[in-house]
Design an enzyme around this catalytic site. Structure first.
Site, PDB file in Angstrom:
ATOM      1  N   HIS A 188       0.844  -1.202   0.000  1.00  0.00           N
ATOM      2  CA  HIS A 188       0.000   0.000   0.000  1.00  0.00           C
ATOM      3  C   HIS A 188       0.881   1.255   0.000  1.00  0.00           C
ATOM      4  CE1 HIS A 188      -2.832  -2.921   2.062  1.00  0.00           C
ATOM      5  NE2 HIS A 188      -3.566  -2.495   1.061  1.00  0.00           N
TER       6      HIS A 188
ATOM      7  N   SER B 109       0.590  -8.938   0.981  1.00  0.00           N
ATOM      8  CA  SER B 109      -0.871  -8.990   1.058  1.00  0.00           C
ATOM      9  C   SER B 109      -1.278  -8.804   2.515  1.00  0.00           C
ATOM     10  CB  SER B 109      -1.348 -10.376   0.579  1.00  0.00           C
ATOM     11  OG  SER B 109      -2.655 -10.638   1.042  1.00  0.00           O
TER      12      SER B 109
END
Ligand code: PAF
Length: 289
Positions: free
Chosen positions: A35, A186
């Site tokens: 992210h 993830s």
């Protein structure tokens, strides 16, 4: 950094920002360096960046991990601050679904895109994703929105939605960020608790890179389905013999990158996609040949 949780606060923020260009990074939180990379791309592309953090119930099936999906609010806000974000949109379910989940109007992507691959084992998932992403676009009116290539089918469907619904937003994609050994970052990696689970999870990446190597080493085009089946059999047998953690393949498929339709042979321009259950953790990955 501003943290806003409802539409009035969001409107106030949007008018404070005037004509500045805005990039949105939509997330479900449990933020990691993947992210972080999306946020840096957003920062380079626009004058203001807003991250949305919302665990969207509509994209989870009845037996999926909605309840246990990690929601480390303070940690996530700290990360956004450290990454130099201008704002975080942190709505509750009733802000994004004001008429209730049952009464929500849904965006239905075409079945040819949404019922295969991840959609085959997660019915309704991509309708849930498309619906919430459209709501975020309407509420935030970003000039840019940044998505990761790890969720390749999601990205393809969102591109399709933006094109089909004439949405005034430019999509930016960031390549999958990996650990040094290749494991794709993830939010669900935090469920991999033991070294054996993590080692077994690497099988996904090994299968993908085997396909890439075999394509490069072959002088004639390799049939996609048969080659992938043979690679998977070898790697899954190897994982089963070296680790007590069960791994169950959900799909392994080659698609043409431009259309997402099945590819007959392995060639440049093909994307290989994989999903597997590693113990009780569902992981996905993909690689461009
Ligand atoms: O990729 C995700 O984190 C989610 O699917 C998204 C795009 C934020 C929609 O809930």
């Amino acid at each position: 950094m501003r943290v806003v949780s409802n539409l009035n606060e969001l409107e106030a923020l949007r008018s404070e920002w005037g004509n500045a260009t805005v990039a949105l990074v939509p997330t479900m939180g449990a933020l990691h360096e993947g992210h972080g990379a999306l946020c840096q791309l957003a920062k380079k592309s626009a004058q203001r960046v807003i991250v949305s953090i919302f665990v969207n119930p509509l994209q989870f099936g009845p037996n999926e991990d909605l309840e246990r999906y990690p929601r480390p609010r303070e940690e996530d806000l700290q990360r956004c601050q450290d990454w130099g974000m201008d704002a975080v949109f942190y709505p509750s379910v009733d802000v994004l679904y004001p008429t209730g989940m049952e009464n929500s109007i849904k965006v239905l992507p075409p079945e040819s895109l949404s019922n295969r691959l991840c959609g085959a084992s997660r019915p309704g998932h991509f309708a849930g994703v498309a619906t919430v992403v459209l709501k975020l676009f309407i509420a935030l009116r970003p000039d840019y929105a940044v998505f990761g290539e790890k969720d390749a089918q999601q990205l393809f469907i969102i591109r399709h939605m933006v094109k089909d619904l004439l949405l005034p937003v430019a999509l930016l994609a960031h390549p999958t960020v990996r650990e040094i050994d290749g494991l794709a970052l993830s939010s669900r990696n935090r469920y991999l608790q033991t070294p054996q689970e993590r080692e077994t999870a690497l099988t996904l990446f090994r299968i993908l890179t085997d396909a890439q190597t075999q394509m490069h080493e072959s002088i004639s085009p390799l049939p996609a389905a048969a080659t992938l089946k043979a690679i998977a059999e070898t790697r899954l047998a190897e994982a089963a013999s070296s680790s007590p953690v069960a791994i169950q393949l959900q799909y392994l498929e080659a698609v043409e990158k431009e259309t997402f339709q099945p590819a007959k042979t392995l060639h440049p321009g093909v994307k290989i996609l994989i999903a597997a259950m590693v113990g009780s953790v569902r992981l996905i990955d993909n690689l461009d040949l």
